[in-house]
Motif scaffolding. Structure first.
Motif, PDB file in Angstrom:
ATOM      1  N   TYR A 369       0.865  -1.178   0.000  1.00  0.00           N
ATOM      2  CA  TYR A 369       0.000   0.000   0.000  1.00  0.00           C
ATOM      3  C   TYR A 369       0.897   1.222   0.000  1.00  0.00           C
ATOM      4  O   TYR A 369       1.411   1.642   1.023  1.00  0.00           O
ATOM      5  CB  TYR A 369      -0.914  -0.032   1.236  1.00  0.00           C
ATOM      6  N   ARG A 370       1.110   1.777  -1.183  1.00  0.00           N
ATOM      7  CA  ARG A 370       2.112   2.818  -1.356  1.00  0.00           C
ATOM      8  C   ARG A 370       1.784   4.077  -0.559  1.00  0.00           C
ATOM      9  O   ARG A 370       2.678   4.734  -0.030  1.00  0.00           O
ATOM     10  CB  ARG A 370       2.249   3.170  -2.839  1.00  0.00           C
ATOM     11  N   GLN A 371       0.491   4.435  -0.479  1.00  0.00           N
ATOM     12  CA  GLN A 371       0.127   5.635   0.264  1.00  0.00           C
ATOM     13  C   GLN A 371       0.551   5.539   1.728  1.00  0.00           C
ATOM     14  O   GLN A 371       0.952   6.541   2.336  1.00  0.00           O
ATOM     15  CB  GLN A 371      -1.385   5.863   0.179  1.00  0.00           C
ATOM     16  N   LEU A 372       0.473   4.335   2.298  1.00  0.00           N
ATOM     17  CA  LEU A 372       0.880   4.150   3.688  1.00  0.00           C
ATOM     18  C   LEU A 372       2.388   4.313   3.834  1.00  0.00           C
ATOM     19  O   LEU A 372       2.873   4.916   4.814  1.00  0.00           O
ATOM     20  CB  LEU A 372       0.440   2.765   4.177  1.00  0.00           C
ATOM     21  N   ALA A 373       3.149   3.794   2.884  1.00  0.00           N
ATOM     22  CA  ALA A 373       4.603   3.971   2.928  1.00  0.00           C
ATOM     23  C   ALA A 373       4.977   5.444   2.795  1.00  0.00           C
ATOM     24  O   ALA A 373       5.887   5.934   3.481  1.00  0.00           O
ATOM     25  CB  ALA A 373       5.257   3.153   1.814  1.00  0.00           C
ATOM     26  N   ILE A 374       4.274   6.175   1.941  1.00  0.00           N
ATOM     27  CA  ILE A 374       4.535   7.605   1.794  1.00  0.00           C
ATOM     28  C   ILE A 374       4.248   8.333   3.104  1.00  0.00           C
ATOM     29  O   ILE A 374       5.005   9.220   3.532  1.00  0.00           O
ATOM     30  CB  ILE A 374       3.688   8.186   0.645  1.00  0.00           C
ATOM     31  N   LEU A 375       3.148   7.961   3.765  1.00  0.00           N
ATOM     32  CA  LEU A 375       2.840   8.548   5.070  1.00  0.00           C
ATOM     33  C   LEU A 375       3.953   8.258   6.062  1.00  0.00           C
ATOM     34  O   LEU A 375       4.338   9.135   6.856  1.00  0.00           O
ATOM     35  CB  LEU A 375       1.510   8.001   5.591  1.00  0.00           C
ATOM     36  N   GLY A 376       4.501   7.041   6.023  1.00  0.00           N
ATOM     37  CA  GLY A 376       5.602   6.693   6.921  1.00  0.00           C
ATOM     38  C   GLY A 376       6.820   7.560   6.693  1.00  0.00           C
ATOM     39  O   GLY A 376       7.461   8.033   7.656  1.00  0.00           O
ATOM     40  N   PHE A 377       7.177   7.801   5.436  1.00  0.00           N
ATOM     41  CA  PHE A 377       8.306   8.685   5.135  1.00  0.00           C
ATOM     42  C   PHE A 377       8.043  10.104   5.637  1.00  0.00           C
ATOM     43  O   PHE A 377       8.943  10.775   6.162  1.00  0.00           O
ATOM     44  CB  PHE A 377       8.590   8.699   3.629  1.00  0.00           C
ATOM     45  N   PHE A 378       6.814  10.561   5.467  1.00  0.00           N
ATOM     46  CA  PHE A 378       6.465  11.900   5.948  1.00  0.00           C
ATOM     47  C   PHE A 378       6.584  11.973   7.475  1.00  0.00           C
ATOM     48  O   PHE A 378       7.119  12.950   8.016  1.00  0.00           O
ATOM     49  CB  PHE A 378       5.040  12.247   5.507  1.00  0.00           C
ATOM     50  N   LEU A 379       6.106  10.945   8.168  1.00  0.00           N
ATOM     51  CA  LEU A 379       6.201  10.916   9.627  1.00  0.00           C
ATOM     52  C   LEU A 379       7.654  10.855  10.083  1.00  0.00           C
ATOM     53  O   LEU A 379       8.032  11.474  11.088  1.00  0.00           O
ATOM     54  CB  LEU A 379       5.417   9.723  10.182  1.00  0.00           C
ATOM     55  N   PHE A 380       8.483  10.103   9.355  1.00  0.00           N
ATOM     56  CA  PHE A 380       9.902  10.014   9.691  1.00  0.00           C
ATOM     57  C   PHE A 380      10.563  11.393   9.567  1.00  0.00           C
ATOM     58  O   PHE A 380      11.311  11.831  10.455  1.00  0.00           O
ATOM     59  CB  PHE A 380      10.589   9.006   8.772  1.00  0.00           C
ATOM     60  N   ALA A 381      10.269  12.096   8.459  1.00  0.00           N
ATOM     61  CA  ALA A 381      10.838  13.436   8.276  1.00  0.00           C
ATOM     62  C   ALA A 381      10.339  14.392   9.348  1.00  0.00           C
ATOM     63  O   ALA A 381      11.111  15.203   9.885  1.00  0.00           O
ATOM     64  CB  ALA A 381      10.489  13.956   6.879  1.00  0.00           C
ATOM     65  N   ALA A 382       9.045  14.302   9.688  1.00  0.00           N
ATOM     66  CA  ALA A 382       8.490  15.185  10.713  1.00  0.00           C
ATOM     67  C   ALA A 382       9.135  14.929  12.072  1.00  0.00           C
ATOM     68  O   ALA A 382       9.422  15.870  12.829  1.00  0.00           O
ATOM     69  CB  ALA A 382       6.977  14.984  10.803  1.00  0.00           C
ATOM     70  N   ALA A 383       9.395  13.649  12.386  1.00  0.00           N
ATOM     71  CA  ALA A 383      10.030  13.318  13.670  1.00  0.00           C
ATOM     72  C   ALA A 383      11.449  13.873  13.741  1.00  0.00           C
ATOM     73  O   ALA A 383      11.870  14.426  14.765  1.00  0.00           O
ATOM     74  CB  ALA A 383      10.037  11.806  13.870  1.00  0.00           C
ATOM     75  N   LEU A 384      12.200  13.749  12.652  1.00  0.00           N
ATOM     76  CA  LEU A 384      13.581  14.266  12.649  1.00  0.00           C
ATOM     77  C   LEU A 384      13.604  15.788  12.739  1.00  0.00           C
ATOM     78  O   LEU A 384      14.445  16.366  13.444  1.00  0.00           O
ATOM     79  CB  LEU A 384      14.310  13.794  11.397  1.00  0.00           C
ATOM     80  N   LEU A 385      12.671  16.452  12.023  1.00  0.00           N
ATOM     81  CA  LEU A 385      12.627  17.906  12.090  1.00  0.00           C
ATOM     82  C   LEU A 385      12.206  18.389  13.479  1.00  0.00           C
ATOM     83  O   LEU A 385      12.731  19.389  13.985  1.00  0.00           O
ATOM     84  CB  LEU A 385      11.654  18.448  11.033  1.00  0.00           C
ATOM     85  N   THR A 386      11.277  17.668  14.092  1.00  0.00           N
ATOM     86  CA  THR A 386      10.862  18.021  15.454  1.00  0.00           C
ATOM     87  C   THR A 386      12.039  17.909  16.414  1.00  0.00           C
ATOM     88  O   THR A 386      12.253  18.776  17.275  1.00  0.00           O
ATOM     89  CB  THR A 386       9.719  17.102  15.916  1.00  0.00           C
TER      90      THR A 386
END
Length: 427
Positions: A369-386
């Motif tokens: 489910y590609r949309q879920l993987a994209i969400l995961g990448f977005f969450l990973f970037a958000a966590a690092l930026l936070t």
């Protein structure tokens, strides 16, 4: 491959299978003919009709806003009602001729004229009430029309009106949005209609509306000094996630919408944990009780019990999503432990967010489910930026955090293949 058009997906898949020798030419032609016959999407002409009806609706409402100084009251009302019944007549005529999608669009036009009529009559006769009440009446009438005519465009309009109604304060002097605890009842009615109509677009709007309403209401209650909705919402979200993962490979109850539920639920969990963490760091007085009160502790334990039971049963039954069904209660246990012991601890919160993002990426890969993987990448970037903007103690500590996470991820590159080699899992 065009993922947004089911007809294109199926046509390209059949061509690919034929090219690889998985289908003979006769079978491929038969399947392609069936796809062309059954997977008829919306034509461009129907799109033009929809856009025209939307423009006519805006024209009517703008006409109302202009006050119609040159027309009498009865003339104004008569024009609106004539336009509304003309749309209803067109809807009935087109439906009888078999043009059901165009008929549904005419129903949308009738609903737009109904809203213009509500506003016009209130304006002409100076009926006391707020625009918020008129929006609710418009939404209810549109939802009823959608149910009676099975019109997807009308259902979408009713959902948009309900979202406006729940977001707008009752008057200009109100500083906080109102708390509409009856809003889920309207969403349930809309969900039942979307299920009957098999409308995925309406289902997405319902999930998004529910998500926005819950967060808006929860944060409003937080401003009033209570964390009740965030606590209960997080507990329920993990249960929903387990249920959606369990039903994912079945695809009968929600007719293939299970993966979208997984996506929205994970997004909700992520925002809730992040909101809890930020509140704890900046207003720790609201978090002093955590899950220590009896009722919330009971709800949390009940949530964990259901998730652990689902995970254990899935492992024993060799469920296709057993991996994620057992990771869900593990992640929930870690999240509740953090929120109970030290919700304002930056390092633990960042590890939880980074680890959760990696899990979501892996889940998207596992269930394809590609949309879920994209969400995961977005969450990973958000966590690092936070982490970068908050800093864990000092910049050196933050640098060490990034280094540790990077080394753990590289370590996983070598460990995961060895753990899954015996099962033949290459995800």
């Amino acid at each position: 491959m065009a993922i947004w058009n089911r007809k294109s997906v199926l046509t390209e898949a059949i061509a690919d299978w034929q090219a690889r020798g998985l289908l003979d030419k006769a079978t491929a032609q038969q399947l392609d003919a069936d796809v062309q016959h059954r997977a008829g999407g919306t034509s461009f002409r129907q799109i033009l009709v929809l856009l025209a009806v939307v423009c006519l609706g805006f024209a009517a409402m703008s006409f109302v806003a202009a006050n119609w100084d040159g027309l009498g009251r009865l003339t104004r009302v008569g024009l609106i009602f004539a336009a509304m019944w003309a749309f209803w007549g067109g809807s009935l005529y087109l439906s009888m001729r078999g043009h059901h999608k165009t008929a549904q669009t005419c129903t949308l036009g009738a609903c737009a004229m109904f809203g213009a009529g509500v506003m016009l009559i209130s304006q002409i006769y100076h009926i006391q009430g707020s625009p918020k009440d008129a929006t609710w009446l418009w939404a209810m009438g549109t939802l009823l029309a959608a149910a009676l005519t099975l019109s997807v465009p009308a259902l979408v309009l009713s959902l948009a009106l309900l979202l406006i109604w729940v977001s707008v304060p009752p008057n200009i002097f109100s500083s906080n949005p109102p708390l509409h605890f009856d809003f889920p009842l309207y969403l349930l009615a809309a969900a039942a209609l979307a299920y009957a109509l098999r409308s995925r677009f309406a289902a997405h709007l319902i999930m998004l509306s529910a998500w926005l309403w819950f967060m808006l209401t929860a944060l409003t209650i937080v401003d009033q000094g209570s964390m009740i909705m965030l606590k209960v919402g997080l507990c329920l979200a993990f249960i929903f996630l387990s249920a959606a993962l369990w039903a994912d490979r079945n695809r009968r109850l929600l007719r293939g919408f299970e993966r979208a539920v997984i996506l929205y639920t994970i997004a909700f969990i992520s925002v809730t944990i992040f909101a809890w963490h930020m509140i704890a760091r900046h207003d720790s007085a609201l978090i002093v009780d955590g899950f220590t009160t009896d009722i919330y502790l009971l709800i949390a334990l009940g949530s964990l019990g259901i998730c652990w039971a689902a995970g254990i049963i899935a492992v024993r039954a060799a469920h296709p999503n057993a991996y994620d069904l057992i990771v869900t209660p593990m992640f929930a246990t870690l999240a509740f432990a953090l929120l109970l012991i030290s919700p304002d601890h930056a390092l633990m919160a960042q590890l939880l967010m980074v680890g959760g993002a990696v899990w979501v990426i892996r889940m998207g890969w596992r269930i394809e489910y590609r949309q879920l993987a994209i969400l995961g990448f977005f969450l990973f970037a958000a966590a690092l930026l936070t982490t970068y903007f908050e800093t864990i103690g000092t910049l050196i500590a933050t640098s060490a955090f990034y280094l540790g996470v990077g080394l753990l991820l590289l370590l996983g590159v070598f460990i995961i293949p060895r753990l899954s080699r015996s099962k033949g899992d290459r995800s």
